[in-house]
Design a protein around this motif. Structure first.
Motif, short mmCIF file in Angstrom:
data_model
loop_
_atom_site.label_atom_id
_atom_site.label_comp_id
_atom_site.label_asym_id
_atom_site.label_seq_id
_atom_site.Cartn_x
_atom_site.Cartn_y
_atom_site.Cartn_z
N TYR A 19 0.88 -1.17 0.00
CA TYR A 19 0.00 0.00 0.00
C TYR A 19 0.91 1.21 0.00
O TYR A 19 1.79 1.30 0.85
CB TYR A 19 -0.87 0.01 1.25
N GLU A 61 -4.58 -1.01 3.44
CA GLU A 61 -4.14 0.01 4.38
C GLU A 61 -2.65 -0.24 4.64
O GLU A 61 -2.15 -1.32 4.36
CB GLU A 61 -4.93 -0.04 5.67
N PRO A 62 -1.96 0.76 5.11
CA PRO A 62 -0.53 0.55 5.37
C PRO A 62 -0.31 -0.62 6.32
O PRO A 62 -1.08 -0.85 7.25
CB PRO A 62 -0.09 1.87 6.02
N GLN A 63 0.74 -1.40 6.03
CA GLN A 63 1.06 -2.55 6.87
C GLN A 63 1.71 -2.08 8.16
O GLN A 63 2.45 -1.11 8.19
CB GLN A 63 2.03 -3.49 6.12
N ASN A 65 4.49 -2.43 10.28
CA ASN A 65 5.82 -3.02 10.14
C ASN A 65 6.25 -3.83 11.34
O ASN A 65 7.04 -4.75 11.21
CB ASN A 65 6.85 -1.93 9.84
N ALA A 117 5.71 1.89 -0.52
CA ALA A 117 5.08 1.23 0.62
C ALA A 117 5.98 1.21 1.84
O ALA A 117 5.59 0.75 2.90
CB ALA A 117 4.68 -0.20 0.26
#
Length: 135
Positions: A19, A61-63, A65, A117
């Motif tokens: 993403y 959606e953003p992972q 981390n 991303a």
């Protein structure tokens, strides 16, 4: 006792959920020059440099981390001069660079950047594997 089969032939496939999806496709194709092998769906695409396979799937959606253990992955270049050229090219394209080209104790040389991303990508010259084109 079962014997081990023939040796593996290198790490040639990586699958990432990314993403923003479209921006990552542009980064890998337009900036890094990978070719589209197949667009499996609107949410999955396969890319290649000719001797590998990168799968990008859409994350919505953003992972987080901290839930992933991937530190970075590398793309082999054939010479130290090629590495310097990639550094200058990515810098000119405005790609976020995390460091500058530096030597490793094993004779390798590399630097790190990020894709849209946030994945850390390492262009690397490594004397043990650079120059071994499989095309």
């Amino acid at each position: 006792m079962i014997e081990r089969p023939a040796p593996l032939n290198g790490l040639r496939h990586l699958a990432l959920a990314v993403y923003p999806f479209e921006e990552c496709i542009r980064f890998y194709t337009e900036i890094l020059g990978m070719e589209v092998l197949r667009k499996a769906s609107d949410n999955l695409i396969y890319l290649s440099c000719g001797n590998d396979n990168l799968s990008l799937s859409r994350a919505y959606e953003p992972q987080e981390n901290h839930n992933q253990s991937l530190d970075h992955f590398g793309f082999i270049v054939d010479s130290k001069d090629d590495l310097e050229a990639w550094f200058e090219f990515l810098q000119a394209k405005g790609v976020p660079l995390l460091d500058t080209p530096h030597d490793h104790s094993d004779g390798a040389r590399s630097f790190h950047c990020t894709d849209p991303a946030g994945n850390v990508v390492q262009p690397i010259y490594h004397p043990a594997v650079s120059g071994q084109r499989l095309r």
